[in-house]
Design a protein around this motif. Structure first.
Motif, PDB file in Angstrom:
ATOM      1  N   LEU A  90       0.754  -1.127   0.067  1.00  0.00           N
ATOM      2  CA  LEU A  90       0.207  -0.015  -0.157  1.00  0.00           C
ATOM      3  C   LEU A  90       0.915   1.331   0.101  1.00  0.00           C
ATOM      4  CD1 LEU A  90      -2.455  -1.293   2.688  1.00  0.00           C
ATOM      5  CD2 LEU A  90      -2.858  -1.017   0.270  1.00  0.00           C
ATOM      6  N   THR A  91       0.168   2.416  -0.525  1.00  0.00           N
ATOM      7  CA  THR A  91       0.870   3.730  -0.299  1.00  0.00           C
ATOM      8  C   THR A  91       0.400   4.441   0.852  1.00  0.00           C
ATOM      9  OG1 THR A  91       1.035   3.525  -2.843  1.00  0.00           O
ATOM     10  CG2 THR A  91       1.295   5.817  -1.557  1.00  0.00           C
ATOM     11  N   ILE A  92       1.059   4.257   2.116  1.00  0.00           N
ATOM     12  CA  ILE A  92       0.820   4.957   3.331  1.00  0.00           C
ATOM     13  C   ILE A  92       1.300   6.399   3.082  1.00  0.00           C
ATOM     14  CG2 ILE A  92       0.704   4.786   5.736  1.00  0.00           C
ATOM     15  CD1 ILE A  92       0.563   1.974   5.559  1.00  0.00           C
ATOM     16  N   SER A  93       0.489   7.219   2.981  1.00  0.00           N
ATOM     17  CA  SER A  93       1.215   8.740   2.672  1.00  0.00           C
ATOM     18  C   SER A  93       1.395   9.629   3.801  1.00  0.00           C
ATOM     19  CB  SER A  93       0.218   9.416   1.569  1.00  0.00           C
ATOM     20  OG  SER A  93      -1.110   9.543   2.079  1.00  0.00           O
ATOM     21  N   MET A  94       0.264   9.150   4.763  1.00  0.00           N
ATOM     22  CA  MET A  94       0.368   9.979   6.013  1.00  0.00           C
ATOM     23  C   MET A  94      -0.117   9.148   7.284  1.00  0.00           C
ATOM     24  SD  MET A  94      -1.230  13.805   6.780  1.00  0.00           S
ATOM     25  CE  MET A  94      -0.450  14.506   5.403  1.00  0.00           C
ATOM     26  N   GLU A  95       0.454   9.232   8.352  1.00  0.00           N
ATOM     27  CA  GLU A  95      -0.063   8.931   9.582  1.00  0.00           C
ATOM     28  C   GLU A  95      -0.300  10.048  10.275  1.00  0.00           C
ATOM     29  OE1 GLU A  95       3.129   6.357  11.148  1.00  0.00           O
ATOM     30  OE2 GLU A  95       2.877   4.683   9.709  1.00  0.00           O
ATOM     31  N   LEU A  96      -1.609   9.883  11.188  1.00  0.00           N
ATOM     32  CA  LEU A  96      -2.249  11.035  12.075  1.00  0.00           C
ATOM     33  C   LEU A  96      -2.698  10.168  13.457  1.00  0.00           C
ATOM     34  CD1 LEU A  96      -3.311  11.612   8.911  1.00  0.00           C
ATOM     35  CD2 LEU A  96      -3.683  13.841  10.114  1.00  0.00           C
ATOM     36  N   ASP A  97      -2.425  10.994  14.507  1.00  0.00           N
ATOM     37  CA  ASP A  97      -2.908  10.318  15.690  1.00  0.00           C
ATOM     38  C   ASP A  97      -4.214  10.600  16.219  1.00  0.00           C
ATOM     39  OD1 ASP A  97      -2.807  13.190  16.269  1.00  0.00           O
ATOM     40  OD2 ASP A  97      -1.349  13.226  17.746  1.00  0.00           O
ATOM     41  N   SER A  98      -5.107  11.140  15.383  1.00  0.00           N
ATOM     42  CA  SER A  98      -6.696  11.085  15.657  1.00  0.00           C
ATOM     43  C   SER A  98      -7.578  10.876  14.397  1.00  0.00           C
ATOM     44  CB  SER A  98      -6.847  12.608  16.175  1.00  0.00           C
ATOM     45  OG  SER A  98      -6.833  13.378  15.222  1.00  0.00           O
ATOM     46  N   THR A  99      -8.674  10.665  14.929  1.00  0.00           N
ATOM     47  CA  THR A  99      -9.677  10.173  13.864  1.00  0.00           C
ATOM     48  C   THR A  99     -10.116  11.401  13.227  1.00  0.00           C
ATOM     49  OG1 THR A  99     -10.245   8.168  15.088  1.00  0.00           O
ATOM     50  CG2 THR A  99     -11.769   9.309  13.083  1.00  0.00           C
ATOM     51  N   GLU A 100     -10.227  12.534  13.936  1.00  0.00           N
ATOM     52  CA  GLU A 100     -10.656  13.907  13.323  1.00  0.00           C
ATOM     53  C   GLU A 100      -9.711  14.180  12.214  1.00  0.00           C
ATOM     54  OE1 GLU A 100     -13.418  16.009  13.409  1.00  0.00           O
ATOM     55  OE2 GLU A 100     -14.101  13.869  14.255  1.00  0.00           O
ATOM     56  N   GLY A 101      -8.368  13.931  12.483  1.00  0.00           N
ATOM     57  CA  GLY A 101      -7.143  14.412  11.912  1.00  0.00           C
ATOM     58  C   GLY A 101      -7.462  13.842  10.242  1.00  0.00           C
TER      59      GLY A 101
END
Length: 244
Positions: free
Chosen positions: A153-164
């Motif tokens: 997969l191309t995981i372009s970004m990791e964020l620490d919240s669902t809203e993000g």
């Protein structure tokens, strides 16, 4: 410190005993919740619980699943509401509600309101929660069972919240998987859409965690019983297929 902790426990027990003698429950309840539960369900749970237990003071904190379990082991909270990890010997994990995760795309995306194949996910930038998140574990395990490895997969970004994650999808940065409870408002407003992934099972269970051993008693036990008996009725209804 051990003496101070024992004095605090005795004080809480005495306060609760006096209240119970008058047909009421009183005391303090310290809860921890993973982010999806903490943001979208916990306020509803606490409000309904306090309507019948107004003398119970509730405090709550949130974080990812691993953080809440560590807080429970450190006795910083009394009960953790989490996104159903595997069983652990040092904790008792008890399911109380079913959840389903959905693939969310921008409103103008070609997949919006359509069926896609799981292999199609390899062609789009995917937004993911951080390591330690129960949501991320559910997605990775489901993809693996469907024959898609994370490295493909191309995981372009990791964020620490669902809203993000949801804000990033609205901004056109990629697609993501979130709980169906989390995306209800965006679907109603039409700012996001859902794509249905064929052959991908993303159901999971929300669980409560407490130390291994006897079932909780006192205020914690009362809240546990409350969740088991009423959580399904209080939870938001499933998204209709026309929106999914």
């Amino acid at each position: 410190m051990p003496f101070a902790e024992r004095m605090k426990e005795l004080s809480d027990e005495a306060f609760a005993a006096v209240a119970e003698a008058f047909g009421q429950h009183a005391g303090e309840l310290a809860l921890g919740a993973s982010q999806t539960i903490g943001q979208y369900l916990l306020p509803t749970f606490v409000a309904a619980f306090r309507r019948s237990n107004p003398k119970v003071k509730v405090t709550a904190r949130s974080g990812n699943t691993d953080e809440m379990l560590e807080a429970l082991l450190a006795r910083e909270i009394q009960l953790a509401l989490i996104e159903g990890p595997e069983q652990r010997k040092d904790l008792h994990i008890e399911p109380f509600m079913e959840d389903h995760m959905v693939l969310v795309v921008p409103a103008t995306h070609g997949w919006a309101n359509h069926d896609i194949k799981v292999e199609d996910l390899k062609s789009e930038p995917l937004l993911m929660r951080e390591f330690g998140s129960g949501s991320r574990r559910v997605v990775e395990q489901a993809l693996s069972k469907a024959g898609v490895k994370t490295k493909d997969l191309t995981i372009s970004m990791e964020l620490d919240s669902t809203e993000g994650l949801l804000n990033a999808v609205e901004a056109g940065l990629g697609i993501t998987f979130v709980s169906r409870w989390a995306v209800r408002n965006q679907l109603s407003l039409g700012t996001l859409k859902v794509a249905r992934v064929q052959g991908l099972k993303l159901s999971r269970r929300f669980s409560m965690a407490y130390p291994a051993g006897p079932e909780p008693t006192g205020i914690v036990g009362i809240f546990r019983t409350f969740l088991l008996s009423q959580a399904i009725e209080m939870a938001p209804k499933r998204i209709a297929r026309t929106n999914a």
